[in-house]
Write an enzyme that holds these catalytic residues in place. Structure first.
Site, PDB file in Angstrom:
ATOM      1  N   LYS A  94       0.895  -1.060   0.024  1.00  0.00           N
ATOM      2  CA  LYS A  94      -0.069   0.013  -0.135  1.00  0.00           C
ATOM      3  C   LYS A  94       0.730   1.180   0.061  1.00  0.00           C
ATOM      4  O   LYS A  94       1.883   1.244   0.819  1.00  0.00           O
ATOM      5  CB  LYS A  94      -0.911  -0.150   1.260  1.00  0.00           C
ATOM      6  CG  LYS A  94      -1.950   1.188   1.388  1.00  0.00           C
ATOM      7  CD  LYS A  94      -3.236   0.833   0.602  1.00  0.00           C
ATOM      8  CE  LYS A  94      -3.791   2.022   0.393  1.00  0.00           C
ATOM      9  NZ  LYS A  94      -3.591   2.997  -0.951  1.00  0.00           N
ATOM     10  N   GLN A 115       7.180   3.835   3.838  1.00  0.00           N
ATOM     11  CA  GLN A 115       5.993   3.403   4.143  1.00  0.00           C
ATOM     12  C   GLN A 115       5.777   1.997   4.724  1.00  0.00           C
ATOM     13  O   GLN A 115       4.713   1.828   5.323  1.00  0.00           O
ATOM     14  CB  GLN A 115       5.447   3.082   2.411  1.00  0.00           C
ATOM     15  CG  GLN A 115       3.970   3.175   2.136  1.00  0.00           C
ATOM     16  CD  GLN A 115       3.427   4.619   2.114  1.00  0.00           C
ATOM     17  OE1 GLN A 115       3.845   5.448   1.514  1.00  0.00           O
ATOM     18  NE2 GLN A 115       2.534   4.755   2.756  1.00  0.00           N
ATOM     19  N   LYS A 118       5.409   3.172   8.283  1.00  0.00           N
ATOM     20  CA  LYS A 118       4.493   4.046   8.480  1.00  0.00           C
ATOM     21  C   LYS A 118       3.227   3.284   8.602  1.00  0.00           C
ATOM     22  O   LYS A 118       2.308   3.426   9.343  1.00  0.00           O
ATOM     23  CB  LYS A 118       4.335   5.158   7.246  1.00  0.00           C
ATOM     24  CG  LYS A 118       3.156   6.085   7.290  1.00  0.00           C
ATOM     25  CD  LYS A 118       3.147   6.932   6.069  1.00  0.00           C
ATOM     26  CE  LYS A 118       4.635   7.541   5.845  1.00  0.00           C
ATOM     27  NZ  LYS A 118       4.244   8.584   4.744  1.00  0.00           N
ATOM     28  N   LYS A 130       5.294   1.657  -3.073  1.00  0.00           N
ATOM     29  CA  LYS A 130       5.278   3.008  -3.442  1.00  0.00           C
ATOM     30  C   LYS A 130       5.382   2.911  -4.821  1.00  0.00           C
ATOM     31  O   LYS A 130       6.126   2.151  -5.589  1.00  0.00           O
ATOM     32  CB  LYS A 130       6.082   3.750  -3.044  1.00  0.00           C
ATOM     33  CG  LYS A 130       5.785   5.332  -3.225  1.00  0.00           C
ATOM     34  CD  LYS A 130       5.086   5.997  -1.967  1.00  0.00           C
ATOM     35  CE  LYS A 130       4.713   7.301  -2.433  1.00  0.00           C
ATOM     36  NZ  LYS A 130       3.776   7.882  -1.238  1.00  0.00           N
ATOM     37  N   GLY A 169      -2.675   8.371  -4.118  1.00  0.00           N
ATOM     38  CA  GLY A 169      -2.234   9.269  -4.825  1.00  0.00           C
ATOM     39  C   GLY A 169      -0.786  10.111  -3.870  1.00  0.00           C
ATOM     40  O   GLY A 169      -0.506   9.232  -3.088  1.00  0.00           O
ATOM     41  N   ASP A 170      -0.407  10.779  -4.390  1.00  0.00           N
ATOM     42  CA  ASP A 170       1.116  11.609  -3.908  1.00  0.00           C
ATOM     43  C   ASP A 170       1.195  12.746  -4.585  1.00  0.00           C
ATOM     44  O   ASP A 170       0.418  13.192  -5.059  1.00  0.00           O
ATOM     45  CB  ASP A 170       2.252  10.685  -3.923  1.00  0.00           C
ATOM     46  CG  ASP A 170       3.391  11.103  -2.968  1.00  0.00           C
ATOM     47  OD1 ASP A 170       3.360  10.833  -1.545  1.00  0.00           O
ATOM     48  OD2 ASP A 170       4.311  11.640  -3.491  1.00  0.00           O
ATOM     49  N   THR A 214      -4.347  13.436   5.317  1.00  0.00           N
ATOM     50  CA  THR A 214      -2.913  13.524   5.652  1.00  0.00           C
ATOM     51  C   THR A 214      -2.584  14.818   6.461  1.00  0.00           C
ATOM     52  O   THR A 214      -2.074  15.014   7.521  1.00  0.00           O
ATOM     53  CB  THR A 214      -2.068  13.453   4.357  1.00  0.00           C
ATOM     54  OG1 THR A 214      -2.455  12.288   3.953  1.00  0.00           O
ATOM     55  CG2 THR A 214      -0.491  13.244   4.893  1.00  0.00           C
ATOM     56  N   ASN A 245      -2.212  19.090  -1.486  1.00  0.00           N
ATOM     57  CA  ASN A 245      -3.151  18.401  -0.842  1.00  0.00           C
ATOM     58  C   ASN A 245      -2.725  18.502   0.768  1.00  0.00           C
ATOM     59  O   ASN A 245      -3.788  18.884   1.692  1.00  0.00           O
ATOM     60  CB  ASN A 245      -3.182  16.917  -1.325  1.00  0.00           C
ATOM     61  CG  ASN A 245      -4.250  16.116  -0.463  1.00  0.00           C
ATOM     62  OD1 ASN A 245      -3.719  15.385   0.373  1.00  0.00           O
ATOM     63  ND2 ASN A 245      -5.404  16.398  -0.407  1.00  0.00           N
ATOM     64  N   SER A 381      -6.790   5.890   3.872  1.00  0.00           N
ATOM     65  CA  SER A 381      -6.934   4.809   2.792  1.00  0.00           C
ATOM     66  C   SER A 381      -7.315   3.563   3.223  1.00  0.00           C
ATOM     67  O   SER A 381      -8.172   2.802   2.286  1.00  0.00           O
ATOM     68  CB  SER A 381      -5.540   5.036   2.057  1.00  0.00           C
ATOM     69  OG  SER A 381      -5.321   5.871   1.126  1.00  0.00           O
TER      70      SER A 381
HETATM   71  P1  NDP Z   1       0.915  17.968  -4.046  1.00  0.00           P
HETATM   72  O1  NDP Z   1       1.284  17.480  -5.614  1.00  0.00           O
HETATM   73  O2  NDP Z   1      -0.757  17.841  -3.691  1.00  0.00           O
HETATM   74  O3  NDP Z   1       1.557  19.103  -3.554  1.00  0.00           O
HETATM   75  C1  NDP Z   1       2.979  18.977  -3.399  1.00  0.00           C
HETATM   76  C2  NDP Z   1       3.234  20.628  -3.079  1.00  0.00           C
HETATM   77  O4  NDP Z   1       4.534  20.642  -2.849  1.00  0.00           O
HETATM   78  C3  NDP Z   1       3.143  21.625  -4.192  1.00  0.00           C
HETATM   79  O5  NDP Z   1       2.937  22.804  -3.363  1.00  0.00           O
HETATM   80  C4  NDP Z   1       4.443  21.715  -4.790  1.00  0.00           C
HETATM   81  O6  NDP Z   1       4.759  22.926  -5.519  1.00  0.00           O
HETATM   82  C5  NDP Z   1       5.293  21.494  -3.765  1.00  0.00           C
HETATM   83  N1  NDP Z   1       6.524  20.779  -4.121  1.00  0.00           N
HETATM   84  C6  NDP Z   1       6.482  19.444  -4.740  1.00  0.00           C
HETATM   85  N2  NDP Z   1       7.669  19.232  -5.186  1.00  0.00           N
HETATM   86  C7  NDP Z   1       8.459  20.256  -4.920  1.00  0.00           C
HETATM   87  C8  NDP Z   1       9.919  20.630  -5.007  1.00  0.00           C
HETATM   88  N3  NDP Z   1      10.711  19.817  -5.582  1.00  0.00           N
HETATM   89  N4  NDP Z   1      10.319  21.686  -4.431  1.00  0.00           N
HETATM   90  C9  NDP Z   1       9.507  22.485  -3.810  1.00  0.00           C
HETATM   91  N5  NDP Z   1       8.229  22.251  -3.676  1.00  0.00           N
HETATM   92  C10 NDP Z   1       7.535  21.307  -4.152  1.00  0.00           C
HETATM   93  O7  NDP Z   1       1.389  16.717  -3.068  1.00  0.00           O
HETATM   94  P2  NDP Z   1       1.010  16.347  -1.773  1.00  0.00           P
HETATM   95  O8  NDP Z   1       0.434  17.310  -0.935  1.00  0.00           O
HETATM   96  O9  NDP Z   1       0.285  14.989  -1.830  1.00  0.00           O
HETATM   97  O10 NDP Z   1       2.239  15.671  -1.154  1.00  0.00           O
HETATM   98  C11 NDP Z   1       3.303  16.624  -0.299  1.00  0.00           C
HETATM   99  C12 NDP Z   1       4.197  15.864   0.231  1.00  0.00           C
HETATM  100  O11 NDP Z   1       3.324  14.664   1.527  1.00  0.00           O
HETATM  101  C13 NDP Z   1       5.126  14.578  -0.225  1.00  0.00           C
HETATM  102  O12 NDP Z   1       6.226  14.583   0.606  1.00  0.00           O
HETATM  103  C14 NDP Z   1       4.076  13.276  -0.074  1.00  0.00           C
HETATM  104  O13 NDP Z   1       4.986  12.255  -0.430  1.00  0.00           O
HETATM  105  C15 NDP Z   1       3.614  13.674   1.346  1.00  0.00           C
HETATM  106  N6  NDP Z   1       2.590  12.820   1.647  1.00  0.00           N
HETATM  107  C16 NDP Z   1       1.390  12.754   0.806  1.00  0.00           C
HETATM  108  C17 NDP Z   1       0.195  12.004   1.184  1.00  0.00           C
HETATM  109  C18 NDP Z   1      -1.052  12.361   0.586  1.00  0.00           C
HETATM  110  O14 NDP Z   1      -1.924  11.501   0.964  1.00  0.00           O
HETATM  111  N7  NDP Z   1      -1.299  12.935  -0.562  1.00  0.00           N
HETATM  112  C19 NDP Z   1       0.336  11.111   2.262  1.00  0.00           C
HETATM  113  C20 NDP Z   1       1.705  11.211   3.129  1.00  0.00           C
HETATM  114  C21 NDP Z   1       2.768  11.880   2.805  1.00  0.00           C
HETATM  115  P3  NDP Z   1       4.564  22.935  -7.153  1.00  0.00           P
HETATM  116  O15 NDP Z   1       2.968  22.775  -7.391  1.00  0.00           O
HETATM  117  O16 NDP Z   1       5.232  24.211  -7.448  1.00  0.00           O
HETATM  118  O17 NDP Z   1       5.225  21.677  -7.566  1.00  0.00           O
END
Ligand code: NDP
Length: 449
Positions: A94, A115, A118, A130, A169-170, A214, A245, A381
């Protein structure tokens, strides 16, 4: 510099380096876990004999495939996609799929490795995996996203299933992408197998509160850490990196707990709004219009946009890295500490560098590592899978209260495990050891497979 490893663990790490050349993020994630496992091998010498750690560091299966697709002009593009099925001792693999140009095997393996622990911490029956692709969704039309997702699923479908591997998603993958992926899975297999993907839309099998889970979960964890110190989020100033997100719903829950959010960001720059971030505006810009965060200041004249700004230089009480790996380094941590920051919790996966973690821990402020603090997403999830399996749909309130209960339990488990292993209030030690022991016990019980 990362901390030194126990003499039993150093050779295991050297082997990981040798077998996985160039995968620096994976090395970092493994090192961070091994740093804390020395006392576990003293208490459970059988895990060393059975080579449980070596087995955990080697994915059960790794799939790499080509994803050809056509853009709106008819031009052909080739991307590469991955699914790393890391460990299924506790349940089906997962973990999410990430679409970002930086994705390569080392990123997917670091995420899959994290993961495992976690998912174990959530207490739910889910193993660790993943996936992702180096596809860049930015600037693509809905049709291009759909064609890419359909092409990706045309290979991925044969490797996944509700009892095998359940992606979600991620970064770059939200309910739009999950919709296209699920549609193609259904078309190819002729099965409405809701439990094969999570993060689905709430009208077709998704769970209420999964979108929020999250970010909300991270803030529930912060509130528990502060409670353990006789404090709370009420009246605190908070900065959140990212505006995706996780960031959006971390901001929402922190506001509900009485905090003021004063800054957020995307990969182009940061927004500082000392009057408190207008979250409805951020949601419209990011979730509806899919624009850059710089658009915020067009409508909030009192706010400031700083291109390429450093969000960690904005003075705050609480900092929540919610964007990406290694976004918070030692220098940033020093700035946060000098500005009086009292708590840091990771909504993102591995956002803090090893040097940053050492400085935070030396300062003794509350620090929630991602494995524990952002586990609410995958936990919800698993709740989505439960609802799918029983053909049921729970209310938002019920699902959120289950999420809160899970986060409180994770906090307690990490807190008590850290005490038991002689590192009081060290949630890194607590999360790694508690997560590891549950998986190790299951691997032990299942034999050498
Ligand atoms: P989104 O794609 O919804 O948002 C990502 C955000 O981070 C955007 O604002 C993006 O900016 C910024 N970002 C991404 N890559 C970079 C980078 N290289 N440098 C600077 N800013 C960056 O993703 P999520 O919110 O889903 O995920 C964010 C983090 O949370 C990740 O580390 C993910 O692995 C982790 N996570 C997510 C979960 C989930 O349920 N979605 C669960 C657990 C952890 P821009 O749009 O400019 O790229």
């Amino acid at each position: 510099m990362a901390a030194r490893l126990d003499e039993k663990l150093e050779p295991i790490f050297q082997d990981v380096l040798r077998r996985n050349p160039g995968e620096v993020e994976f090395h970092q994630a493994v090192h961070e876990v091994l740093e804390t496992l020395g006392p576990v091998l003293v208490k459970y010498p059988e895990y060393a004999e059975q080579k449980i750690i070596q087995r955990i560091c080697e994915p059960e299966r790794q799939i790499i495939f080509r994803v050809p697709w056509q853009d709106d002009k008819g031009e052909t593009h080739i991307n590469r996609a991955f699914r790393v099925e890391f460990n299924s001792a506790l349940g089906p693999y997962k973990g999410g799929m990430r679409f970002h140009p930086s994705v390569y095997l080392g990123i997917v393996k670091f995420l899959g490795f994290e993961q495992i622990f976690k998912n174990s911490l959530t207490g739910m029956p889910i193993g660790g995996g993943k996936g992702g692709s180096d596809f860049d969704p930015k600037g693509k039309s809905d049709s291009e996203i759909m064609r890419f997702c359909q092409s990706l699923m045309t290979e991925l479908y044969r490797h996944i299933g509700e009892y095998t591997d359940v992606p979600a998603g991620d970064i770059g993958v939200g309910s739009r992408e999950i919709g296209y992926l699920f549609g193609q899975y259904k078309r190819i297999t002729n099965r409405y197998e809701s439990g094969v993907l999570t993060g689905k839309g709430v009208h077709w099998g998704g769970s209420l509160a999964r979108t929020e889970a999250t970010g909300y979960g991270t803030v529930f964890f912060v509130q528990e850490m502060l409670k353990a110190r006789g404090d709370s989020l009420d009246g605190k100033t908070v900065i959140v990196s990212g505006s995706g997100n996780v960031a959006i719903y971390a901001m929402e829950k922190a506001m509900q707990f009485g905090a003021k959010i004063i800054a957020c960001s995307d990969s182009s720059g940061i927004v500082v709004d000392q009057d408190g971030i207008d979250l409805d505006l951020v949601k419209r810009i990011k979730e509806v219009e899919r624009r850059r965060i710089s658009a915020y200041v067009e409508e909030r004249k009192s706010a400031k946009y700083i291109e390429d700004g450093n969000i960690w230089s904005v003075p705050c009480d609480v900092a929540l890295p919610c964007a990406t790996q290694n976004e918070l380094n030692g220098k940033d941590v020093k700035i946060l500490l000098d500005n009086g920051c009292i708590a840091i919790a990771e909504g993102a996966n591995m956002p803090t560098t090893p040097e940053g973690i050492q400085l935070i821990q030396a300062a003794g402020i509350a620090y929630g590592p991602g494995k524990a603090a952002n586990a609410g997403g995958v936990a919800t999830s698993a709740l989505e899978m439960q609802q799918n399996a029983s053909r049921d749909a729970w209310s938002f309130e019920h699902t959120e209260s289950r999420l809160e209960e899970i986060m409180i339990n994770i906090h307690r488990n990490c807190y008590e495990t850290a005490e038991e292993f002689g590192a009081p209030s060290n949630y890194v030690v607590g999360a790694n050891i508690a997560g590891f022991i549950k998986v190790a016990k299951a691997m032990d019980a299942l034999g050498l497979v």
